[in-house]
Design an enzyme around this catalytic site. Structure first.
Site, mmCIF file in Angstrom:
data_model
loop_
_atom_site.group_PDB
_atom_site.id
_atom_site.type_symbol
_atom_site.label_atom_id
_atom_site.label_comp_id
_atom_site.label_asym_id
_atom_site.label_seq_id
_atom_site.Cartn_x
_atom_site.Cartn_y
_atom_site.Cartn_z
ATOM 1 N N LYS A 11 -43.779 -7.879 13.380
ATOM 2 C CA LYS A 11 -43.813 -8.630 14.650
ATOM 3 C C LYS A 11 -42.551 -8.399 15.491
ATOM 4 C CE LYS A 11 -46.975 -12.398 13.454
ATOM 5 N NZ LYS A 11 -47.481 -11.878 12.177
ATOM 6 N N LYS A 13 -40.658 -5.735 15.533
ATOM 7 C CA LYS A 13 -40.734 -4.386 16.072
ATOM 8 C C LYS A 13 -41.711 -4.349 17.256
ATOM 9 C CE LYS A 13 -40.458 -1.198 12.844
ATOM 10 N NZ LYS A 13 -40.800 -0.160 11.825
ATOM 11 N N ASP A 68 -39.419 5.868 12.510
ATOM 12 C CA ASP A 68 -38.849 5.917 11.171
ATOM 13 C C ASP A 68 -37.351 5.844 11.358
ATOM 14 O OD1 ASP A 68 -39.399 6.084 8.324
ATOM 15 O OD2 ASP A 68 -38.302 7.978 8.377
ATOM 16 N N SER A 69 -36.709 5.088 10.507
ATOM 17 C CA SER A 69 -35.283 4.898 10.696
ATOM 18 C C SER A 69 -34.596 4.650 9.363
ATOM 19 C CB SER A 69 -35.029 3.719 11.641
ATOM 20 O OG SER A 69 -35.643 2.545 11.155
ATOM 21 N N ASP A 154 -27.995 -4.525 7.154
ATOM 22 C CA ASP A 154 -27.258 -5.216 8.221
ATOM 23 C C ASP A 154 -26.010 -5.953 7.736
ATOM 24 O OD1 ASP A 154 -29.056 -4.216 10.029
ATOM 25 O OD2 ASP A 154 -30.044 -6.129 10.455
ATOM 26 N N LYS A 174 -27.884 -7.601 18.414
ATOM 27 C CA LYS A 174 -28.231 -6.402 17.647
ATOM 28 C C LYS A 174 -29.195 -5.511 18.438
ATOM 29 C CE LYS A 174 -30.592 -4.756 13.570
ATOM 30 N NZ LYS A 174 -31.512 -5.076 12.486
ATOM 31 N N HIS A 179 -30.360 1.209 17.198
ATOM 32 C CA HIS A 179 -30.845 2.586 17.195
ATOM 33 C C HIS A 179 -32.297 2.650 17.667
ATOM 34 C CE1 HIS A 179 -31.359 0.435 13.471
ATOM 35 N NE2 HIS A 179 -32.217 1.293 12.974
#
Length: 196
Positions: A11, A13, A68-69, A154, A174, A179
């Protein structure tokens, strides 16, 4: 194109994507009717993002967006990288992943603990067009966790831009330097410029 299916059910994202892609209907892959497991076996963030977006687009015949991270630590040769979520051997065990990261950095001084989070996003269209973009946020790995906010790595990541640990930052702080936000903004700019 007015609807984009996101290859995620997260959610947070979905909200972040909807804020950047104003004017588009953003729906999760589950809400669009996609429930298959997708094997992410790429060697780069871009490969994994494309694997997910292609799978969803192919199944639904709708534009699909995936990201993707992960965390890349210079002293560890870029690890955990694409294996960030399963660094300890189990998927999504944040505590064990963080403990292993700290163990692997034992004896590394502060100036050698440089790291960055990287995100790659991919948008795949039913006509075969594919657009990708990436973003990074730089910082360093702390010697011990700080704060209760965020998730994943984090609590160990000190952000150069925020001048504080992501674990101490609120979601708005944040997201302003994240990114993923940088990658999504770069992708949105490509679409606006007609480069897709």
């Amino acid at each position: 194109m007015d609807k984009i299916v996101v290859a995620s059910g997260n959610k947070h994202k979905l909200r972040e994507i909807a804020e950047i892609f104003k004017g588009y209907e953003i729906v999760s892959m589950q809400d669009a009717g996609f429930s298959q497991d997708i094997e992410e076996n790429g060697e780069t963030f871009e490969e994994n993002a494309l694997i997910k977006a292609r799978a969803v687009c192919g199944a639904l015949s709708l534009p699909a967006l995936a990201d993707d991270s992960g965390l890349c630590v210079a002293a560890l040769g870029g690890a955990p990288g694409v294996h960030s979520a399963r660094y300890c051997g189990r998927h999504g065990d944040d505590g064990a992943n963080n403990a292993l990261l700290l163990k692997n950095l034992e004896g590394v001084p502060e100036k050698g603990r440089g790291a960055y989070f990287e995100s790659c996003v991919a948008l795949v269209f039913p006509d075969g067009r594919e657009v990708t973009a990436s973003g990074r946020t730089y910082g360093r790995i702390l010697f011990a966790p700080e704060g209760e906010n965020g998730f994943g790595y984090d609590p160990l990541f000190y952000s150069d831009e925020l001048e504080k640990c992501f674990g101490m930052a609120c979601a708005e702080e944040k997201n302003a330097v994240s990114h993923r936000a940088k990658a999504l903004s770069a992708l949105a700019a490509k679409l606006k410029e007609g480069r897709a």
